[in-house]
Design an enzyme around this catalytic site. Structure first.
Site, PDB file in Angstrom:
ATOM      1  N   GLU A   1      -6.506   0.595  -7.158  1.00 18.73           N
ATOM      2  CA  GLU A   1      -6.515   2.022  -7.495  1.00 18.73           C
ATOM      3  C   GLU A   1      -5.587   2.294  -8.689  1.00 18.73           C
ATOM      4  O   GLU A   1      -4.649   3.099  -8.622  1.00 18.73           O
ATOM      5  CB  GLU A   1      -6.104   2.891  -6.286  1.00 18.73           C
ATOM      6  CG  GLU A   1      -7.028   2.796  -5.105  1.00 18.73           C
ATOM      7  CD  GLU A   1      -6.751   1.585  -4.218  1.00 18.73           C
ATOM      8  OE1 GLU A   1      -5.569   1.217  -4.099  1.00 18.73           O
ATOM      9  OE2 GLU A   1      -7.694   0.999  -3.668  1.00 18.73           O
TER      10      GLU A   1
ATOM     11  N   GLU B   1       0.877  -1.175   0.000  1.00 12.77           N
ATOM     12  CA  GLU B   1       0.000   0.000   0.000  1.00 12.77           C
ATOM     13  C   GLU B   1       0.913   1.223   0.000  1.00 12.77           C
ATOM     14  O   GLU B   1       1.769   1.361   0.879  1.00 12.77           O
ATOM     15  CB  GLU B   1      -0.923  -0.002   1.224  1.00 12.77           C
ATOM     16  CG  GLU B   1      -1.763   1.259   1.381  1.00 12.77           C
ATOM     17  CD  GLU B   1      -2.625   1.583   0.155  1.00 12.77           C
ATOM     18  OE1 GLU B   1      -3.541   0.814  -0.151  1.00 12.77           O
ATOM     19  OE2 GLU B   1      -2.360   2.624  -0.505  1.00 12.77           O
TER      20      GLU B   1
ATOM     21  N   GLU C   1     -15.456  -4.956  -1.623  1.00  7.48           N
ATOM     22  CA  GLU C   1     -15.201  -4.245  -0.361  1.00  7.48           C
ATOM     23  C   GLU C   1     -16.273  -3.185  -0.071  1.00  7.48           C
ATOM     24  O   GLU C   1     -16.556  -2.901   1.089  1.00  7.48           O
ATOM     25  CB  GLU C   1     -13.807  -3.621  -0.357  1.00  7.48           C
ATOM     26  CG  GLU C   1     -13.623  -2.526  -1.376  1.00  7.48           C
ATOM     27  CD  GLU C   1     -12.159  -2.108  -1.529  1.00  7.48           C
ATOM     28  OE1 GLU C   1     -11.273  -2.932  -1.340  1.00  7.48           O
ATOM     29  OE2 GLU C   1     -11.936  -0.940  -1.852  1.00  7.48           O
TER      30      GLU C   1
HETATM   31  C1  NOJ Z   1      -8.105  -0.358  -0.931  1.00  9.97           C
HETATM   32  C2  NOJ Z   1      -8.023  -1.679  -1.626  1.00  9.97           C
HETATM   33  O1  NOJ Z   1      -8.930  -1.782  -2.678  1.00  9.97           O
HETATM   34  C3  NOJ Z   1      -8.271  -2.751  -0.590  1.00  9.97           C
HETATM   35  O2  NOJ Z   1      -8.342  -4.015  -1.209  1.00  9.97           O
HETATM   36  C4  NOJ Z   1      -7.191  -2.694   0.451  1.00  9.97           C
HETATM   37  O3  NOJ Z   1      -7.504  -3.612   1.455  1.00  9.97           O
HETATM   38  C5  NOJ Z   1      -7.118  -1.299   1.080  1.00  9.97           C
HETATM   39  N1  NOJ Z   1      -7.061  -0.298   0.077  1.00  9.97           N
HETATM   40  C6  NOJ Z   1      -5.903  -1.144   1.955  1.00  9.97           C
HETATM   41  O4  NOJ Z   1      -4.738  -1.150   1.166  1.00  9.97           O
END
Ligand code: NOJ
Length: 664
Positions: free
Chosen positions: A446, A377, A470
């Site tokens: 993203e 991330e 999500e």
């Molecule tokens: C957004 C992502 O789409 C998700 O899958 C991830 O868990 C979170 N960001 C944290 O990185």
């Protein structure tokens, strides 16, 4: 990738000085002769129009650019035209079809700008049986750098029509696709999917987005769509050094919604595989320490509820090993999750939290035949990531980790540039190339909207860029409506693999009341066939899967790499039936799904081998199933079927059917 048949012919026309409309010199047809692309070079500009089987599809539409200083590159003299043809069948490293036929006629028009700096510009046009693509090429010339402010490119339909598209309000492409009149497309992302009068389906998108901004679309009137390029914070669209080719501007033309899905034109307009040995680019299913955190159980950051702790990760590895799931994703394993997210330049990609023993975990996983899926991330702080790229991928490689999910949660990159700008596009490519150097596959969240780069870079396995599962965990609007997933194949899905992460078996969410997964359990299974990704997540927890072993069997069985894909029946946004043949066996799989309306369908099994019988394992909605009131009610039955059979399907409201056909 292997070239099977190559046929190439080239013919150059004598020098011509104009390309006035109607002349056979300026028309290029598809190999089957049905689609005709005509160029018309007038004193007022350069225009193209397109017909399919004599039906006008694209009315004269403008081409060209505006450069810095309001220098319009729109009027041309034609210097030369070159024609060529191409017919090749190539093999995908992975994908929805093992073989792809790349068959087109090409017209290259070499032009010089009238006025301005007399720039040299070539327009390359390729016309396939399923659509067309064109791109602008700036050959090497006296002037080597160009500052592009705007593209004049238009797609002007021959008749008013409605189009499915997503507005550009969400930079992550995590919004809904809505059907609107062309005039109401107030800056939308591509793909834009048009329902054209006379039962034609069109999809406007682009292919091979390299060192250039993403194209968006603005509806100008009830037929005209104009390209918009996502700018840098300076307002400039693109800084270009000649020689340079823009991405291809593309339109798929089909007679059914399924024709859009089974078109591989976007891949054909990308470059062949750039990775010498792509054997590490292996499709796979995975589970992960993920959904539970989205439900509010466990944290990404270090503390008493930290999810990525060694003991807990080992539980996931055990479950994966017991169930033949090759990968385990772990998020929140490294230093940097706490603190000021909008300016998060402190992620460290080689420093685990103290309770995440990466050596112990990866050794344990290797013993059990499971691989860890890493996570980077970045909070869209790309400079911080780029500074660590090689060490970060080397660190993972040293621990046997060759699959990495990347993330860019922040509205701007480095606090200033759009994900879809040339800045963002350059960054994503650096990551793909760095990962390839370390034999790592990417699952990019993203992202910039995909454009088929996975042909050249098959380590770019899958991407988010979709309002995925999500949102059903925590979104304030309660979750994606049942129609969402039956729209995806005909909109976002046309851009390439999607890491939607379905497979949820629990439908209630006590942590964020009011949110839920708005499908039935049988539809969750069907989505593994309908929504394509070479990396497919089984997103729910081991405990929830263990509670439903009969349904989980389908997730264990369903392949992630396909020999062939067909879409026998669909109405965009209402329902879809997709069938795919496993690349590694003679089994076929079917996924059928509906929106909020219950539906009865009939599917001809004529895709099956006519000389064989099959056992059909059918995972269906129970008679009383309903996404809202009874989502978990399903049945599993078996019957013998053959290719002449017609199978009735009964889908509950928000429901679906998943079938495995095993050749006897
Ligand atoms: C957004 C992502 O789409 C998700 O899958 C991830 O868990 C979170 N960001 C944290 O990185």
């Amino acid at each position: 990738m292997k070239n099977k048949i190559i046929f190439l012919s080239v013919a150059a026309a004598a020098l011509v000085s104009s390309c006035t409309g109607g002349s056979a010199d300026n028309v290029v047809s598809s190999p089957d002769g049905k689609i005709k692309f005509a160029l018309d070079c007038q004193p007022g500009g350069l225009f193209y129009s397109v017909s399919d089987n004599s039906t006008d599809i694209v009315a004269p539409s403008r081409l060209g650019f505006v450069l810095e200083g309001n220098d319009s590159v729109a009027n041309f003299e034609v210097l030369n035209t070159v024609r060529s043809s191409h017919d090749e069948t190539w093999e995908t490293v992975w994908g929805e079809s093992r073989e792809v036929r790349d068959n087109y006629n090409q017209l290259t028009v070499e032009m010089r700008q009238l006025g301005g700096d007399s720039l040299l510009v070539n327009l390359e046009v390729r016309v396939f049986d399923d659509g067309f693509g064109y791109r602008y090429v700036f050959p090497e010339q006296g002037r080597d750098s160009l500052v592009i402010m705007e593209e004049l490119t238009e797609f002007k339909l021959a008749q008013p029509a409605e189009a499915w598209a997503m507005t550009n309000h969400d930079v992550y492409y995590e919004d809904y696709y809505r059907k609107k009149n062309i005039a109401d497309l107030d800056t939308v992302h591509t793909p834009v999917t048009v329902e054209f009068p006379g039962d034609k389906y069109l999809a406007i998108h682009e292919a091979n987005l390299t060192d250039y901004p993403k194209m968006q679309i603005i509806g100008k009137d009830d037929v005209t769509m104009k390209a918009r390029l996502v700018p840098w914070s300076t307002g400039v669209a693109a800084y270009v050094t000649t020689p340079f080719a823009t991405p291809w501007r593309t339109m798929i033309i089909g007679d059914t919604p399924g024709d859009l899905v089974t078109s591989y034109m976007m891949l054909n307009l990308n470059d062949p595989c750039a990775i010498a040995d792509a054997s590490f680019c292996k499709p796979m299913k995975y589970i992960g320490v993920w959904w539970e955190m989205h439900l509010g159980n466990g944290t990404w950051y270090y503390g008493p509820e930290h999810g990525a702790n060694t003991a807990h990760v080992k539980e996931y590895i055990d479950f994966a090993a017991e169930n033949g799931i090759p990968g385990v994703l772990v998020e929140g394993w490294n230093i940097g999750w706490e603190g000021d997210w909008p300016r998060n330049d402190h992620f460290d990609f080689t420093k685990p939290y103290p309770d995440f023993d990466i050596k112990e975990i990866t050794d344990y996983a290797a013993e059990k035949g499971v691989t860890l899926i890493g996570h980077h991330e970045t909070a869209a702080w790309t400079t911080n990531y780029e500074n660590q790229l090689d060490t970060a991928y080397q660190y993972y490689a040293d621990h046997g980790v060759h699959n990495v999910k990347t993330g860019y949660v922040n509205l701007l990159m480095d606090g200033k540039e759009d994900h879809s700008s040339q800045y963002g596009v350059r960054h994503y490519r650096k990551v793909i190339e760095a990962a390839a150097r370390h034999q790592a596959n990417i699952d990019n969240h993203e992202p910039v909207m995909p454009t088929g780069l996975q042909r050249a870079w098959p380590n770019l396995m899958t991407q988010e860029g979709v309002r995925g599962q999500e949102h059903n965990a925590w979104d304030a609007d309660g979750g994606n409506p049942p129609e969402h997933t039956v729209l995806m194949p005909f909109t976002r899905g046309l851009a390439g693999p999607m890491d939607y992460t379905f497979g949820t078996f629990n439908f209630d969410n006590p942590v964020y009341p009011g949110t839920r997964v708005r499908t039935t359990l049988a539809k969750e299974l069907a989505l593994y066939v309908i929504i394509y990704s070479p990396m497919q997540m089984a997103s729910d927890t081991p405990a929830n899967y263990s509670a439903q072993p009969a349904a989980f069997q389908f997730i264990k069985d369903v392949p992630v790499d396909w020999e062939k894909t067909l879409v026998p029946d669909a109405v965009i946004g209402d329902y879809v039936v997709t069938v795919r043949q496993d690349r590694n066996s003679s089994d076929w799989y079917l996924g059928a799904a509906t929106d909020e309306d219950a539906r009865e369908l009939e599917v001809k099994l004529d895709f099956l081998d006519p000389d064989a019988e099959y056992t059909a394992q059918i995972y269906a909605d129970a008679p009383d199933a309903d996404w809202e009131s009874n989502p978990t009610a399903y049945t599993v039955t078996e019957q013998t079927v053959k290719s002449t059979d017609v199978l009735p399907l009964k889908l509950a409201a928000g429901g679906g059917t998943a079938i495995r056909f095993i050749k006897k």
